[in-house]
Structure formats: structure tokens, C-alpha cells
Design an enzyme around this catalytic site. Structure first.
Site, PDB file in Angstrom:
ATOM      1  N   LYS A 196       0.869  -1.182   0.000  1.00  0.00           N
ATOM      2  CA  LYS A 196       0.000   0.000   0.000  1.00  0.00           C
ATOM      3  C   LYS A 196       0.903   1.227   0.000  1.00  0.00           C
ATOM      4  CE  LYS A 196      -1.772   3.057   1.885  1.00  0.00           C
ATOM      5  NZ  LYS A 196      -1.780   4.541   1.529  1.00  0.00           N
ATOM      6  N   GLU A 271       9.497   1.559  11.010  1.00  0.00           N
ATOM      7  CA  GLU A 271      10.627   2.484  10.881  1.00  0.00           C
ATOM      8  C   GLU A 271      10.006   3.861  10.901  1.00  0.00           C
ATOM      9  OE1 GLU A 271      12.836   5.215   9.835  1.00  0.00           O
ATOM     10  OE2 GLU A 271      12.673   4.436   7.801  1.00  0.00           O
ATOM     11  N   CYS A 305      14.235  10.748   6.904  1.00  0.00           N
ATOM     12  CA  CYS A 305      14.041  10.295   8.290  1.00  0.00           C
ATOM     13  C   CYS A 305      15.324  10.377   9.101  1.00  0.00           C
ATOM     14  CB  CYS A 305      13.481   8.879   8.322  1.00  0.00           C
ATOM     15  SG  CYS A 305      14.520   7.655   7.505  1.00  0.00           S
ATOM     16  N   GLU A 409       9.649  16.141  14.984  1.00  0.00           N
ATOM     17  CA  GLU A 409      10.126  15.940  13.613  1.00  0.00           C
ATOM     18  C   GLU A 409       9.386  16.878  12.666  1.00  0.00           C
ATOM     19  OE1 GLU A 409      11.302  12.181  10.863  1.00  0.00           O
ATOM     20  OE2 GLU A 409       9.250  12.187  11.599  1.00  0.00           O
TER      21      GLU A 409
END
Length: 531
Positions: A196, A271, A305, A409
Site C-alpha cells: 500500500k 521504521e 528520516c 520531527e
């Protein structure tokens, strides 16, 4: 606008052909070896980050499409899991070869869809091919494990077996590379897949499905469902025929997925986010540190990331070093991702641009000192109009570690610089975050470098370098950045089940409970260290 006859070695005619394809050919589902629209006929648009015009449309899948894909993966699993490793290896090598064959089309497609600079995306496409070639070699040997002979009485041995259909939910920042990073080991180790992709960057997933079909991968081994996270993604997380889930995404999304997956006791490899620190000491090679810090936060449009989004600098060099970072940030070329000289392109989506701008405003409110950027880029370095796109000027703050911009973040080209007095304070500030994906240390004192590497709360620590990925080594974080490791043989712990098999080499003594004339069981006849 045409900038050159070719960009990153790709002819402009190829770029225009990809644009036409995206306009004319929807990104479809791929289930049981066939492409199909949604049962409802619904589609959703994907925007060009450079202009926010509709680039193309994708099929909008949901529970029905996920159910079909999950059943196809479930039905294909027994045969694929028993396919000889040498044959699986051939499939993966063929896929790697075909990705290289279609590399130009894939790179342009992802550049237009995700807004990443084309020359960087080309490297990501090469990584996608490498993922399959790398795990092709593991297909034949990685399932081997250990033997445990016990005197001359018993032989215990362990083997790894495929675990089942894997649901793979991927992000929008590097959709092709990050999906193949999970698809390749899943297939190599005998699992089937339901992918997906992120709804903001759907196109390369359908092109990848075309490549896997061209490689004659058996129907149902790889399946793709396009759609939104709350529809197709949630259905995949909940489907009982998909026992394994991988997710690359933000931490809050990971928490939702983990809660929902727990209802089905699914194995999960998340992750998640990061707020990685770069620690720069006065004795470092400062030019090397400068190159690494600027590249690590401002390349990839800051949507990385492992970005070193917190810059911790020793007080005695703080103003001078941060001043040089500011000079570099001002000089970064912001422009269209197809321009061969562009260094920073547009953010993925107008919603994400507004989110990042919200962090800029939060930094100002908290009293952080804005040195560079902090606003939309209205014109490119060539003077072109960028006002319709999602462009943000590279941004640099001086702040403190408790501030929102230093704790959360941002996932954009925003860096916060923070001073520290000594090694102890540097370590304390570096670890003062809920994240723990990566960390970077710049010093010529190797004893200090290794001390910090051991004490930093991060899954990966780079010494005197930016992030250079090495596929055999484990990738992953700690704390709210995730808890699994993938890469090389470390991926086996997720994609396979470890099975113990015991064989007695002579008839074992076995209690004879219930047998006429037999003595009742009195407990173990041997130490628990023996069978």
C-alpha cells in the site's frame, strides 16, 4: 520549462513521455497478476509539487481491494514459499535488471510525483535495483541456521521458514527505494506481498508492478492496492490473512498501526520518525562537518528520516560554525526538480508545506533566532516564478533543545542549531528527545567518538560522516523511532520464522504413563540442560 536537452543523463523527450503517461494512464491496483481499477470506479488526484496542478490520478482502493489482494497473497504463499531458492534468486535478479532497464522512466516519474531533485532520485532508483540484486544472493543461503548436537544421543537443528504474506505500507519521500527495500527481502525469503503506497506519491508503485509482471513473477506473489491510509491502509492492518506488517512513516501513524495490529497479534516492523543530532566539537575537521551537516538536512528537500535536524555545536566555535552553515543555506539553489542545477525542490504537498511553516512560526513564538529562510520561496535561483508550488527556503534557527522545533520531527529543510559546553552536556542534549534513529559525531578525538557512539541513544551512529547506507548492516532506531532492524541477515528476524527440529540418534527413554505394567512418570530423568 525546458532547462537542457537532458537532465541527469535523461533525454528531455523521455521526460515529456512520462508526463503524458501520468496524464493519460491512471495508477491502478495490481492483484493476482492483473491490473484493475477500484470496484467503485473511484480515483483520487496526485498533485505536481512544483505547481500543485493535477499530475494524474490513481485508483482509490479500500476494504474490497485489500481483501482481494490479501486472499491472492495468501493463496500464492504455499507455492511461492516452496519455490526453490535458486529460482527465487533468478526472479529477483531479473527484477533488478528490469528496474535498470526502466530506470529513466522511474526516476522522472518519482521526481515529478514527489518533488525530489532528479539527480538524487536517479541514485534512489539505482538503490531500488540494488535492493533486489542484493537480496537475490541471500535467497539461497540466508535460511541456513545452526545445529546443536548433544553428545551422540540427539541432533537439534534450526531452520528458517517463510512467515507468510507481508503487508508493506510505504511513505511518500522515497517511495520506490523504500518499498523495494521491504519487497526484496520478503520475496527472497519466500513470502508474498501486499503493498500500500502513500497516496501523495502513487505512480512508481504501479510502474514497479508492471516490471514485476514483465519479470513473470507468479500471480499473487506481489499485489498492490492504491488508496488512502485511513481506508486501504487501515484495511490492510486489520486483515487476518496478512500476519506481517512493515511501516515506514511518522511516529504517530506508527502508534495507530501498532494499536490496531495488536488486536490480531501481527508481527510489526516500524521504521518511524527521527530528530537526529549532529554533534560538532571544536577539534573536528570543520569543513567535513560543514559539508555533512548541510547535505544531511537540506538535500532530499529535508524530507529524510535520518536528517541531522538538530545541530549541536561546541560553544567556542558556535557562532563561527553556525555562521558558515548560514552562508551555505543562503546559497542553496531552490528551483524546479528537473532543473539540473537545483539543490532543493518543492515539498511533497501543500498540506505538508503548511505543516512545516507552522513549525517555523512555532520557533519564532518560542524565541528561537531565525538566521536564514523561514518563508516560502517565490522565485527560483534562475528568477522563475515558484509561487504556485510548495517551495520553502532552506531555514536555520538558533535555539534551545527544549523548543518544539528541536523536539518534534519537522520533515523539511529546517535546522536548529544549539550550543553545548562540553562532552557531557552534548550527550545530555543529544539524548533529550523521544526519538532515537541516527546520530552524527564530528571530532578528531577517536576515544571521545567511540565513547559517544556507545552512549548516544540511537540505532545508528556515524562518526565524522553523513549517512552512508550499507545494505548488509542493520538499519533501525530506538525509543519512538522503532524497535526492529532490517538489512542483510538482520531482516531474517522479521520475514522468517525460526523453527527448531529435534532428532534422537538412538531411541530416547520416554515415560510410559498409562501403559500396563509401566512405571508412572517421576519427573525429568536428565538435567534441563539436556533433552
Amino acid at each position: 520549462m525546458r532547462y537542457a536537452d537532458q537532465v541527469a543523463g535523461i533525454p528531455w523527450e523521455t521526460i515529456e513521455a512520462v508526463r503524458r503517461r501520468l496524464k493519460e494512464k491512471p495508477a491502478l491496483h495490481f492483484i493476482a497478476g492483473e491490473f484493475s481499477p477500484s470496484e467503485s470506479g473511484e480515483t483520487f488526484p496526485s498533485l505536481d509539487p512544483a505547481t500543485n496542478e493535477v499530475l494524474g490520478v490513481a485508483a482509490r482502493g479500500g476494504e474490497k481491494e485489500v481483501d482481494k489482494a490479501a486472499r491472492a497473497a495468501h493463496e500464492a504463499f504455499p507455492k511461492w514459499s516452496r519455490t526453490k531458492a535458486k529460482e527465487r534468486k533468478r526472479y529477483l535478479l531479473k527484477i533488478a535488471e528490469l528496474i535498470e532497464k526502466h530506470a529513466d522512466e522511474l526516476a522522472v516519474m518519482e521526481c515529478l510525483d514527489a518533488g525530489q531533485v532528479l539527480r538524487i532520485v536517479r541514485a534512489q532508483v539505482a538503490r531500488a535495483a540494488e535492493n533486489f540484486a542484493f537480496y537475490a544472493e541471500y535467497a539461497e543461503h540466508a535460511m541456513e541456521d545452526r545445529t546443536f548436537p548433544v553428545d551422540r544421543d540427539w541432533l537439534y537443528y534450526t531452520v528458517r521458514v517463510p512467515a507468510g504474506p507481508v503487508g508493506i505500507i510505504t511513505p511518500w519521500n522515497a517511495p520506490l527505494m523504500l518499498s523495494t527495500w521491504r519487497i526484496a527481502p520478503a520475496l527472497a525469503f519466500g513470502n508474498t506481498v501486499v503493498l500500500k503506497p502513500a497516496e501523495w506519491s502513487p505512480f512508481t508503485a504501479t510502474k514497479l508492478a508492471e516490471i514485476l509482471k514483465e519479470a513473470d513473477l507468479p500471480p499473487g506473489v506481489f499485489n498492490l492496492v492504491q488508496g488512502f491510509g485511513e481506508e486501504a491502509g487501515a484495511a490492510l492492518v486489520a486483515h487476518p490473512l496478512v500476519p506481517l506488517l512493515t511501516l515506514t512513516g511518522e511516529t504517530e501513524t506508527g502508534k495507530i498501526v501498532m494499536r490496531n495490529a495488536a488486536d490480531h497479534l501481527k508481527r510489526l516492523s516500524p521504521e518511524l520518525g527521527g530528530k537526529s543530532p549532529a554533534l560538532v566539537f571544536a577539534d573536528a575537521d570543520l569543513e567535513r562537518a560543514l559539508d555533512a551537516v548541510v547535505f544531511q538536512i537540506f538535500s532530499f528537500n529535508g524530507e529524510r528520516c535520518t536528517a541531522s535536524s538538530r545541530l549541536l555545536v561546541e560553544e567556542k566555535i558556535f557562532e563561527d560554525f553556525v555562521g558558515k552553515v548560514a552562508e551555505r543555506a543562503r546559497a542553496i539553489r531552490v528551483g524546479h526538480p528537473l532543473d539540473p542545477e537545483t539543490e532543493v525542490g518543492p515539498l511533497i504537498h501543500p498540506e505538508h508545506l503548511q505543516r512545516v511553516l507552522g513549525y517555523v512560526e512555532a520557533g519564532k513564538r518560542e524565541g528561537a533566532r531565525l538566521l536564514v529562510g523561514g518563508e516560502r520561496a517565490k522565485t527560483s535561483f534562475r528568477g522563475e516564478d515558484l509561487s504556485q508550488g510548495n517551495y520553502l527556503k532552506p531555514t536555520l534557527f538558533v535555539g534551545e533543545n527544549h523548543m518544539k522545533i528541536a523536539q518534534e520531527e519537522i520533515f523539511g529543510p529546517v535546522l536548529v542549531a544549539i550550543p553545548f559546553r562540553d562532552e557531557e552536556e552534548a550527550l545530555k542534549k543529544a539524548n533529550d528527545t523521544k526519538y532515537g534513529l541516527a546520530a552524527y559525531v564530528f571530532t578528531r578525538d577517536l576515544e571521545r567518538a567511540h565513547r559517544l557512539a556507545l552512549e548516544l541513544e540511537a540505532g545508528m551512529v556515524y562518526l565524522n560522516s553523513h549517512n552512508v547506507r550499507h545494505l548488509p548492516t542493520p538499519f533501525g532506531g530506538v525509543k519512538q523511532s522503532g524497535d526492529r532492524r532490517e538489512g542483510g541477515t538482520y531482516a531474517l528476524d522479521f520475514y522468517t520464522d525460526l523453527k527448531t527440529i529435534a532428532l534422537p540418534l538412538r531411541p530416547p527413554t520416554c515415560p510410559s504413563s498409562g501403559r500396563k505394567g509401566g512405571s508412572p512418570w517421576q519427573g525429568p530423568e536428565r538435567s534441563t540442560s539436556r533433552p
